[in-house]
Enzyme design. Structure first.
Site, PDB file in Angstrom:
ATOM      1  N   CYS A   1      45.081  45.655  35.523  1.00 50.18           N
ATOM      2  CA  CYS A   1      45.540  46.963  35.044  1.00 50.18           C
ATOM      3  C   CYS A   1      45.010  47.231  33.637  1.00 50.18           C
ATOM      4  CB  CYS A   1      47.062  47.040  35.057  1.00 50.18           C
ATOM      5  SG  CYS A   1      47.784  46.826  36.704  1.00 50.18           S
ATOM      6  N   ASP A   2      44.965  46.199  32.822  1.00 55.63           N
ATOM      7  CA  ASP A   2      44.404  46.290  31.481  1.00 55.63           C
ATOM      8  C   ASP A   2      42.948  46.732  31.567  1.00 55.63           C
ATOM      9  OD1 ASP A   2      42.658  44.954  29.321  1.00 55.63           O
ATOM     10  OD2 ASP A   2      44.644  44.684  28.447  1.00 55.63           O
TER      11      ASP A   2
END
Length: 171
Positions: free
Chosen positions: A64-65
């Site tokens: 997600c980062d």
């Protein structure tokens, strides 16, 4: 609530999505989420804009980062009528901290933690994990869905190119 099995997996295990399947051509469902200052945000707040909506499980995970950083870079190259929204169930305080640490300034992070309104309307709540499934929706200025991608294996990144092309192709 409708249950959809077989759409996604998490670390190879089949998961169940809760809510309707939103398809290309559908009117984008409204939703109510909050921004990092706890102010309510709805689909109508972006009326007339092309919206790339990226649903992610949690900004505090490596995939997600990476995805949100990538969309932040891509957002700088997009026309002014395109907004990039990243929605997760992370608390707004965590989103704000993460954005500051990651230098995110083009993507607007929004939290669905209060009502799971976005998750329910867009059919992206993973029943077994109580997290959002990695999905991308491109919605035009008239709030019609123009592109949908559900990443089959939630732990993998999306295919960015078709989502970006869909957003750039909307007049």
């Amino acid at each position: 609530m409708q249950e959809r099995k077989g759409v996604i997996t998490f670390k190879g295990n089949p998961m169940t999505l809760l809510g309707p399947e939103v398809k290309v051509g559908d009117k984008a469902p409204d939703f109510r989420v909050v921004d990092t200052g706890l102010a309510p945000v709805t689909l109508a707040d972006f009326k007339g804009k092309v919206k790339i909506i990226s649903a992610v499980p949690s900004l505090d995970t490596p995939t997600c980062d990476t995805e949100t950083r990538r969309f932040n870079q891509e957002a700088a190259k997009l026309p002014g009528n395109v907004v990039v929204l990243t929605i997760s169930l992370d608390l707004p305080f965590a989103q704000k901290r993460w954005c500051a640490a990651a230098g995110i300034d083009k993507v607007k992070t929004l939290s669905d933690y209060q009502d799971r309104s976005f998750a329910s309307a867009y059919g992206v709540l993973i029943k077994e994990l109580k997290l959002l499934s990695r999905s991308i929706f491109v919605v035009d200025g008239s709030d019609t869905v123009r592109y949908v991608q559900h990443v089959k294996e939630v732990s993998l990144e999306p295919d960015y190119a078709p989502a970006l092309a869909a957003a750039q192709g909307i007049r």
